[in-house]
Design an enzyme around this catalytic site. Structure first.
Site, PDB file in Angstrom:
ATOM      1  N   GLU A  89       4.321  -6.383   1.884  1.00 22.02           N
ATOM      2  CA  GLU A  89       4.120  -6.794   0.487  1.00 22.02           C
ATOM      3  C   GLU A  89       3.782  -5.608  -0.405  1.00 22.02           C
ATOM      4  O   GLU A  89       2.687  -5.499  -0.909  1.00 22.02           O
ATOM      5  CB  GLU A  89       3.054  -7.897   0.390  1.00 22.02           C
ATOM      6  CG  GLU A  89       1.892  -7.738   1.341  1.00 22.02           C
ATOM      7  CD  GLU A  89       0.835  -8.836   1.232  1.00 22.02           C
ATOM      8  OE1 GLU A  89       1.199 -10.007   1.436  1.00 22.02           O
ATOM      9  OE2 GLU A  89      -0.327  -8.516   0.959  1.00 22.02           O
ATOM     10  N   ARG A 136      -5.343   3.853 -15.555  1.00 17.62           N
ATOM     11  CA  ARG A 136      -5.448   4.493 -14.236  1.00 17.62           C
ATOM     12  C   ARG A 136      -6.178   5.843 -14.244  1.00 17.62           C
ATOM     13  O   ARG A 136      -7.014   6.087 -13.369  1.00 17.62           O
ATOM     14  CB  ARG A 136      -4.062   4.632 -13.568  1.00 17.62           C
ATOM     15  CG  ARG A 136      -3.335   3.296 -13.374  1.00 17.62           C
ATOM     16  CD  ARG A 136      -2.173   3.378 -12.388  1.00 17.62           C
ATOM     17  NE  ARG A 136      -2.672   3.633 -11.063  1.00 17.62           N
ATOM     18  CZ  ARG A 136      -2.643   4.804 -10.471  1.00 17.62           C
ATOM     19  NH1 ARG A 136      -2.064   5.830 -11.058  1.00 17.62           N
ATOM     20  NH2 ARG A 136      -3.162   4.954  -9.282  1.00 17.62           N
ATOM     21  N   GLY A 187       3.887  -3.209  -3.763  1.00 17.49           N
ATOM     22  CA  GLY A 187       4.011  -3.332  -5.206  1.00 17.49           C
ATOM     23  C   GLY A 187       4.375  -1.996  -5.821  1.00 17.49           C
ATOM     24  O   GLY A 187       5.498  -1.773  -6.281  1.00 17.49           O
ATOM     25  N   CYS A 234     -13.003   5.277 -28.000  1.00 20.03           N
ATOM     26  CA  CYS A 234     -14.315   5.922 -28.083  1.00 20.03           C
ATOM     27  C   CYS A 234     -15.024   5.984 -26.738  1.00 20.03           C
ATOM     28  O   CYS A 234     -16.090   5.393 -26.562  1.00 20.03           O
ATOM     29  CB  CYS A 234     -15.159   5.189 -29.098  1.00 20.03           C
ATOM     30  SG  CYS A 234     -14.304   5.061 -30.671  1.00 20.03           S
ATOM     31  N   GLU A 235     -14.420   6.639 -25.778  1.00 19.79           N
ATOM     32  CA  GLU A 235     -15.028   6.837 -24.460  1.00 19.79           C
ATOM     33  C   GLU A 235     -14.525   8.164 -23.917  1.00 19.79           C
ATOM     34  O   GLU A 235     -13.340   8.470 -24.035  1.00 19.79           O
ATOM     35  CB  GLU A 235     -14.562   5.747 -23.471  1.00 19.79           C
ATOM     36  CG  GLU A 235     -14.890   4.365 -23.908  1.00 19.79           C
ATOM     37  CD  GLU A 235     -15.443   3.520 -22.771  1.00 19.79           C
ATOM     38  OE1 GLU A 235     -15.874   4.080 -21.746  1.00 19.79           O
ATOM     39  OE2 GLU A 235     -15.425   2.301 -22.935  1.00 19.79           O
ATOM     40  N   GLY A 280       0.765  -1.246   0.000  1.00 20.44           N
ATOM     41  CA  GLY A 280       0.000   0.000   0.000  1.00 20.44           C
ATOM     42  C   GLY A 280       0.788   1.284   0.000  1.00 20.44           C
ATOM     43  O   GLY A 280       0.213   2.368  -0.164  1.00 20.44           O
TER      44      GLY A 280
HETATM   45  N1  LLP Z   1      -1.099  -6.995  -0.966  1.00 20.93           N
HETATM   46  C1  LLP Z   1      -2.392  -7.180  -1.304  1.00 20.93           C
HETATM   47  C2  LLP Z   1      -3.176  -8.221  -0.640  1.00 20.93           C
HETATM   48  C3  LLP Z   1      -2.979  -6.355  -2.299  1.00 20.93           C
HETATM   49  O1  LLP Z   1      -4.255  -6.526  -2.621  1.00 20.93           O
HETATM   50  C4  LLP Z   1      -2.190  -5.357  -2.922  1.00 20.93           C
HETATM   51  C5  LLP Z   1      -2.766  -4.483  -3.954  1.00 20.93           C
HETATM   52  C6  LLP Z   1      -0.844  -5.232  -2.549  1.00 20.93           C
HETATM   53  C7  LLP Z   1      -0.334  -6.063  -1.556  1.00 20.93           C
HETATM   54  C8  LLP Z   1       0.076  -4.223  -3.159  1.00 20.93           C
HETATM   55  O2  LLP Z   1      -0.370  -2.920  -2.963  1.00 20.93           O
HETATM   56  P1  LLP Z   1       0.574  -1.690  -3.378  1.00 20.93           P
HETATM   57  O3  LLP Z   1       1.796  -1.763  -2.520  1.00 20.93           O
HETATM   58  O4  LLP Z   1       0.907  -1.850  -4.813  1.00 20.93           O
HETATM   59  O5  LLP Z   1      -0.254  -0.523  -3.106  1.00 20.93           O
HETATM   60  N2  LLP Z   1      -4.812  -0.889  -9.656  1.00 20.93           N
HETATM   61  C9  LLP Z   1      -4.780   0.058  -8.568  1.00 20.93           C
HETATM   62  C10 LLP Z   1      -4.126  -0.513  -7.342  1.00 20.93           C
HETATM   63  C11 LLP Z   1      -4.769  -1.817  -6.868  1.00 20.93           C
HETATM   64  C12 LLP Z   1      -4.069  -2.447  -5.679  1.00 20.93           C
HETATM   65  C13 LLP Z   1      -4.599  -3.802  -5.406  1.00 20.93           C
HETATM   66  N3  LLP Z   1      -3.990  -4.517  -4.328  1.00 20.93           N
HETATM   67  C14 LLP Z   1      -4.093   1.341  -9.042  1.00 20.93           C
HETATM   68  O6  LLP Z   1      -3.676   1.412 -10.191  1.00 20.93           O
HETATM   69  O7  LLP Z   1      -4.005   2.309  -8.279  1.00 20.93           O
END
Ligand code: LLP
Length: 438
Positions: free
Chosen positions: A294, A330, A296, A362-363, A260
């Site tokens: 965790e 996004r 991302g 087309c949106e 997150g």
């Molecule tokens: N762990 C779990 C269980 C998750 O569901 C997620 C992301 C992460 C870790 C990693 O989260 P991060 O560190 O990347 O924030 N598509 C959206 C973001 C969706 C995140 C979904 N879950 C966007 O483009 O903002």
């Protein structure tokens, strides 16, 4: 009546400010926008546009920074969903990261890239029996169980295979992460996790089931979180639950603190890994737990750009790119702000004119930016959409009959194509016209 002309917001960051905050990008007088040591124009000319480019050095240094912030505290498990390219996973593995996966596809990718099964956790709100069986067969580190129902399923499947699966219970701490509603996951209204009030009973049940070994708890309250406050609140609740469970004689060895961590898309600045470490230490420091995080987005988001070419102008106020929402969704999906920088230096210094930057789909939602002070831009000019390394290519589709864009990776002054542009024929290769239409 003509449409009102776009107005540039006064607090919009300048191109110079965007580049100053991103040390991997620089504007050179001759070469234009350079990523690490490679002029992006060169890649655009070879690959065509739209095209993604990832900076290996940036991903590597961000992983190193996060690992350093967590040293002696928590292990880093990269959330594969943010960017699941094999080269990115390989780089994460080489940097010592484990993986957080949410599907069979992600689990297979992580293994293929060389991440050990013992370094993989499996999250996700709806794992299929097939996926659970695979996770058990691979003997991954742990399955993060999402519900009382799923706990029974995992136990039955593992027992059927003569195994005991290590599970962590994902709790829903009912904490608002203070992010976009579509990416908040820790409030009671969302579909995620086991309601906090029920978690102790489910944990006790897990301890009785033959096919599972409860090893701890997990939580993930949302994405693009910029403040430590929601983490502190969620971790405090989880720590309270650890005490409760231990007081009942239940063993709790592990805590998965989720991902997150947010990044600065506009001028917010990156969330602080040190502040996250502080929040983790404050709640879990004295509890003798094996901790993991965790993340991302924080690891890969700033490292990627999406290159696009201006295909046309409309009335001097709308710039149409050849990249679209099918490539980078996004802005359409979360009203996300992405910096847009011309690849040619001289354009970057020219006077800015307020424009809307759109794609050809087309949106109306196929709009990358409104009222952006973009230096001018004529058809044939290239631009880079910034911070597209996370939730970029992974969320692409072929909507409007548009092939998936190619991907290049830069490392110092080397670069390589890491995915070819999809051919049109590949888009319909798996389709069949049934006989009854012949
Ligand atoms: N762990 C779990 C269980 C998750 O569901 C997620 C992301 C992460 C870790 C990693 O989260 P991060 O560190 O990347 O924030 N598509 C959206 C973001 C969706 C995140 C979904 N879950 C966007 O483009 O903002």
């Amino acid at each position: 009546m003509s449409a009102p002309a776009p107005v540039v917001r006064e607090d919009e960051p300048s191109i110079a400010a965007l580049l100053a905050a991103r040390p991997h990008l620089a504007m050179h007088a001759m070469d234009g926008l350079v990523l690490e040591g490679v002029p992006l124009m060169r890649i655009a000319e070879v690959l065509g546009t739209p095209a993604w480019v990832y900076s290996a050095g940036t991903m590597r240094s961000r992983l190193a920074a996060l690992t350093a912030a967590m040293r002696g505290l928590a292990g880093v498990h990269y959330a594969v969903k943010a960017n699941d390219h094999l080269a990115v996973l390989r780089l994460m593995a080489a940097g010592g990261a484990g993986a957080d996966v949410v599907s069979e596809g992600e689990l297979r990718r992580a293994r293929l890239a060389g991440i050990a099964a013992g370094d993989i956790v499996f999250s996700g709100v709806g794992k299929s029996a097939r996926e659970i069986r695979l996770a058990i067969a691979e003997d991954i580190r742990q399955i993060n169980v999402e519900s009382a129902e799923e706990l029974e399923v995992v136990s039955a499947l593992a027992a059927g295979l003569g195994r005991r699966a290590r599970v962590a219970l994902r709790i829903n701490p009912d904490v608002d992460a203070g992010t976009h509603a579509k990416i908040t996951t820790g409030t009671a209204q969302t579909k995620f996790g086991i309601p906090f009030a029920e978690a102790a009973a489910v944990y006790a049940r897990a301890a009785e089931l033959p096919g599972v070994e409860p090893v701890g708890l997990a939580l993930h309250i949302g994405s693009q979180i910029l403040s430590a406050a929601p983490y502190r609140a969620a971790f405090a609740r989880a720590a309270e639950l650890v005490w409760t469970l231990r007081a009942r004689g239940l063993a709790v060895q592990r805590m998965d603190c989720g991902g997150g961590l947010g990044i600065g898309y506009r001028d917010e600045g990156d969330a602080s890994a040190a502040a996250l470490a502080g929040a983790i230490r404050a709640s879990f420091g004295g509890l003798d737990l094996e901790l993991i995080v965790e993340p991302g987005r924080w690891l890969v988001g700033p490292a990627g750009v999406l290159l696009a070419e201006v295909v046309g102008m409309k009335g001097g106020r709308i710039v149409v790119l050849d990249a679209a929402m099918n490539d980078l969704v996004r802005p359409a999906m979360y009203d996300a702000w992405h910096g847009i920088v011309p690849l040619v230096g001289r354009n970057a210094q020219a006077a800015t004119a307020p424009v809307d930057v759109v794609g050809p789909v087309c949106e109306s939602s196929d709009t990358f930016a409104r009222g952006r002070g973009l230096p001018m831009t004529r058809p044939g000019a290239y631009v880079a959409l910034l911070d597209a390394g996370a939730y970029g290519a992974v969320m692409s589709s072929t909507y409007n009959g548009r092939p998936l864009a190619p991907i290049a990776m830069v490392d110092g002054d080397r670069w390589a194509v890491i995915r070819d542009r999809q051919l049109h024929a590949e888009m319909w290769a798996g389709e069949r016209v049934p006989d009854f239409l012949a």
